[in-house]
Scaffold this motif. Structure first.
Motif, PDB file in Angstrom:
ATOM      1  N   ALA A  95       0.832  -1.209   0.000  1.00  0.00           N
ATOM      2  CA  ALA A  95       0.000   0.000   0.000  1.00  0.00           C
ATOM      3  C   ALA A  95       0.867   1.259   0.000  1.00  0.00           C
ATOM      4  O   ALA A  95       0.579   2.221  -0.716  1.00  0.00           O
ATOM      5  CB  ALA A  95      -0.938  -0.007   1.200  1.00  0.00           C
ATOM      6  N   ARG A  96       1.959   1.244   0.783  1.00  0.00           N
ATOM      7  CA  ARG A  96       2.869   2.396   0.812  1.00  0.00           C
ATOM      8  C   ARG A  96       3.511   2.616  -0.552  1.00  0.00           C
ATOM      9  O   ARG A  96       3.613   3.746  -1.034  1.00  0.00           O
ATOM     10  CB  ARG A  96       3.955   2.213   1.877  1.00  0.00           C
ATOM     11  CG  ARG A  96       3.506   2.597   3.275  1.00  0.00           C
ATOM     12  CD  ARG A  96       4.682   2.672   4.244  1.00  0.00           C
ATOM     13  NE  ARG A  96       5.397   1.411   4.386  1.00  0.00           N
ATOM     14  CZ  ARG A  96       5.030   0.418   5.199  1.00  0.00           C
ATOM     15  NH1 ARG A  96       3.967   0.543   5.949  1.00  0.00           N
ATOM     16  NH2 ARG A  96       5.744  -0.685   5.266  1.00  0.00           N
ATOM     17  N   ALA A  97       3.940   1.544  -1.194  1.00  0.00           N
ATOM     18  CA  ALA A  97       4.564   1.662  -2.518  1.00  0.00           C
ATOM     19  C   ALA A  97       3.568   2.204  -3.535  1.00  0.00           C
ATOM     20  O   ALA A  97       3.912   3.073  -4.348  1.00  0.00           O
ATOM     21  CB  ALA A  97       5.102   0.302  -2.979  1.00  0.00           C
ATOM     22  N   LEU A  98       2.342   1.730  -3.475  1.00  0.00           N
ATOM     23  CA  LEU A  98       1.315   2.212  -4.390  1.00  0.00           C
ATOM     24  C   LEU A  98       1.006   3.685  -4.131  1.00  0.00           C
ATOM     25  O   LEU A  98       0.924   4.487  -5.064  1.00  0.00           O
ATOM     26  CB  LEU A  98       0.054   1.362  -4.246  1.00  0.00           C
ATOM     27  CG  LEU A  98      -1.085   1.674  -5.201  1.00  0.00           C
ATOM     28  CD1 LEU A  98      -0.647   1.560  -6.647  1.00  0.00           C
ATOM     29  CD2 LEU A  98      -2.256   0.736  -4.921  1.00  0.00           C
ATOM     30  N   ALA A  99       0.875   4.057  -2.864  1.00  0.00           N
ATOM     31  CA  ALA A  99       0.612   5.460  -2.519  1.00  0.00           C
ATOM     32  C   ALA A  99       1.755   6.362  -2.978  1.00  0.00           C
ATOM     33  O   ALA A  99       1.517   7.460  -3.501  1.00  0.00           O
ATOM     34  CB  ALA A  99       0.390   5.599  -1.016  1.00  0.00           C
ATOM     35  N   ASP A 100       2.994   5.907  -2.820  1.00  0.00           N
ATOM     36  CA  ASP A 100       4.155   6.691  -3.265  1.00  0.00           C
ATOM     37  C   ASP A 100       4.131   6.894  -4.779  1.00  0.00           C
ATOM     38  O   ASP A 100       4.406   7.987  -5.269  1.00  0.00           O
ATOM     39  CB  ASP A 100       5.467   6.015  -2.856  1.00  0.00           C
ATOM     40  CG  ASP A 100       5.722   6.067  -1.361  1.00  0.00           C
ATOM     41  OD1 ASP A 100       5.012   6.812  -0.642  1.00  0.00           O
ATOM     42  OD2 ASP A 100       6.629   5.326  -0.907  1.00  0.00           O
ATOM     43  N   ARG A 101       3.787   5.845  -5.517  1.00  0.00           N
ATOM     44  CA  ARG A 101       3.736   5.970  -6.986  1.00  0.00           C
ATOM     45  C   ARG A 101       2.621   6.913  -7.418  1.00  0.00           C
ATOM     46  O   ARG A 101       2.795   7.693  -8.340  1.00  0.00           O
ATOM     47  CB  ARG A 101       3.544   4.601  -7.624  1.00  0.00           C
ATOM     48  CG  ARG A 101       4.804   3.780  -7.581  1.00  0.00           C
ATOM     49  CD  ARG A 101       4.709   2.602  -8.490  1.00  0.00           C
ATOM     50  NE  ARG A 101       5.908   1.791  -8.372  1.00  0.00           N
ATOM     51  CZ  ARG A 101       6.131   0.736  -9.108  1.00  0.00           C
ATOM     52  NH1 ARG A 101       5.248   0.349 -10.005  1.00  0.00           N
ATOM     53  NH2 ARG A 101       7.233   0.048  -8.955  1.00  0.00           N
ATOM     54  N   ILE A 102       1.477   6.821  -6.761  1.00  0.00           N
ATOM     55  CA  ILE A 102       0.363   7.710  -7.101  1.00  0.00           C
ATOM     56  C   ILE A 102       0.742   9.156  -6.795  1.00  0.00           C
ATOM     57  O   ILE A 102       0.510  10.051  -7.607  1.00  0.00           O
ATOM     58  CB  ILE A 102      -0.924   7.291  -6.357  1.00  0.00           C
ATOM     59  CG1 ILE A 102      -1.430   5.957  -6.925  1.00  0.00           C
ATOM     60  CG2 ILE A 102      -1.997   8.375  -6.463  1.00  0.00           C
ATOM     61  CD1 ILE A 102      -2.533   5.320  -6.111  1.00  0.00           C
ATOM     62  N   ALA A 103       1.341   9.398  -5.629  1.00  0.00           N
ATOM     63  CA  ALA A 103       1.740  10.756  -5.256  1.00  0.00           C
ATOM     64  C   ALA A 103       2.761  11.316  -6.250  1.00  0.00           C
ATOM     65  O   ALA A 103       2.672  12.479  -6.648  1.00  0.00           O
ATOM     66  CB  ALA A 103       2.311  10.767  -3.838  1.00  0.00           C
ATOM     67  N   ALA A 104       3.717  10.498  -6.657  1.00  0.00           N
ATOM     68  CA  ALA A 104       4.725  10.949  -7.616  1.00  0.00           C
ATOM     69  C   ALA A 104       4.074  11.285  -8.963  1.00  0.00           C
ATOM     70  O   ALA A 104       4.415  12.290  -9.595  1.00  0.00           O
ATOM     71  CB  ALA A 104       5.802   9.879  -7.798  1.00  0.00           C
ATOM     72  N   ARG A 105       3.132  10.471  -9.372  1.00  0.00           N
ATOM     73  CA  ARG A 105       2.459  10.728 -10.648  1.00  0.00           C
ATOM     74  C   ARG A 105       1.631  12.004 -10.580  1.00  0.00           C
ATOM     75  O   ARG A 105       1.617  12.809 -11.513  1.00  0.00           O
ATOM     76  CB  ARG A 105       1.579   9.533 -11.026  1.00  0.00           C
ATOM     77  CG  ARG A 105       0.883   9.685 -12.342  1.00  0.00           C
ATOM     78  CD  ARG A 105       1.905   9.788 -13.454  1.00  0.00           C
ATOM     79  NE  ARG A 105       1.258  10.390 -14.610  1.00  0.00           N
ATOM     80  CZ  ARG A 105       1.868  10.687 -15.718  1.00  0.00           C
ATOM     81  NH1 ARG A 105       3.157  10.435 -15.840  1.00  0.00           N
ATOM     82  NH2 ARG A 105       1.230  11.225 -16.711  1.00  0.00           N
ATOM     83  N   LEU A 106       0.914  12.213  -9.476  1.00  0.00           N
ATOM     84  CA  LEU A 106       0.124  13.434  -9.316  1.00  0.00           C
ATOM     85  C   LEU A 106       1.018  14.666  -9.316  1.00  0.00           C
ATOM     86  O   LEU A 106       0.682  15.689  -9.919  1.00  0.00           O
ATOM     87  CB  LEU A 106      -0.714  13.372  -8.045  1.00  0.00           C
ATOM     88  CG  LEU A 106      -1.869  12.369  -8.067  1.00  0.00           C
ATOM     89  CD1 LEU A 106      -2.512  12.289  -6.685  1.00  0.00           C
ATOM     90  CD2 LEU A 106      -2.882  12.726  -9.121  1.00  0.00           C
ATOM     91  N   ALA A 107       2.158  14.576  -8.649  1.00  0.00           N
ATOM     92  CA  ALA A 107       3.092  15.704  -8.626  1.00  0.00           C
ATOM     93  C   ALA A 107       3.610  15.987 -10.038  1.00  0.00           C
ATOM     94  O   ALA A 107       3.708  17.151 -10.446  1.00  0.00           O
ATOM     95  CB  ALA A 107       4.253  15.409  -7.677  1.00  0.00           C
ATOM     96  N   ALA A 108       3.930  14.957 -10.792  1.00  0.00           N
ATOM     97  CA  ALA A 108       4.411  15.142 -12.164  1.00  0.00           C
ATOM     98  C   ALA A 108       3.313  15.761 -13.027  1.00  0.00           C
ATOM     99  O   ALA A 108       3.582  16.652 -13.836  1.00  0.00           O
ATOM    100  CB  ALA A 108       4.858  13.805 -12.745  1.00  0.00           C
TER     101      ALA A 108
END
Length: 135
Positions: A95-108
């Motif tokens: 879940a942490r890895a998925l949340a990190d990827r989503i956050a990075a994508r939203l920031a991009a």
């Protein structure tokens, strides 16, 4: 990763027979077995996601498995509730890895939208080697 043994059965034997902690490790799925079993699926998912902008895959084994083993759990905490469903603590790293990827994508995406708006409004945009940030 799909465990080879039912974790509740392994924990019952672990507790009732007084087995040591190594018992759980010995009955856990080997990472190599997971990789071999899921190689065709992984290849298909990666091939399907590659041409799609912003689509990425996440293999839970990347977060769950370590040192060659995808652990059923420890003496104090189960990683799985059955052969292929993670417990809450087992799912936490995924879940942490998925949340990190989503956050990075939203920031991009926010950066790209900001850059596009700035460039469209006539502001100079930095060259690509400068990261393309608006000036």
């Amino acid at each position: 990763p799909l465990q080879a043994h039912e974790p509740p059965d392994i924990y019952a034997r672990f507790l009732l027979q007084g087995e040591g902690p190594d018992f759980l490790r010995r009955h856990s799925l080997r990472r190599a077995a997971h990789d071999a079993l899921y190689a065709p699926t992984r290849a298909h998912l990666e091939a399907e996601s590659a041409p799609r902008a912003g689509v990425a895959t996440l293999d839970p084994a990347e977060r769950i498995c370590g040192k060659g083993v995808c652990p059923i759990g420890t003496a104090r905490q189960a990683t799985y509730i059955d052969r292929d469903h993670l417990s809450n603590p087992g799912a936490a790293p995924v879940a942490r890895a998925l949340a990190d990827r989503i956050a990075a994508r939203l920031a991009a995406d926010r950066y790209d939208a900001h850059r596009s708006a700035a460039c469209a409004s006539g502001r100079n945009c930095a060259p690509a080697e400068d990261g393309g940030a608006p000036r």
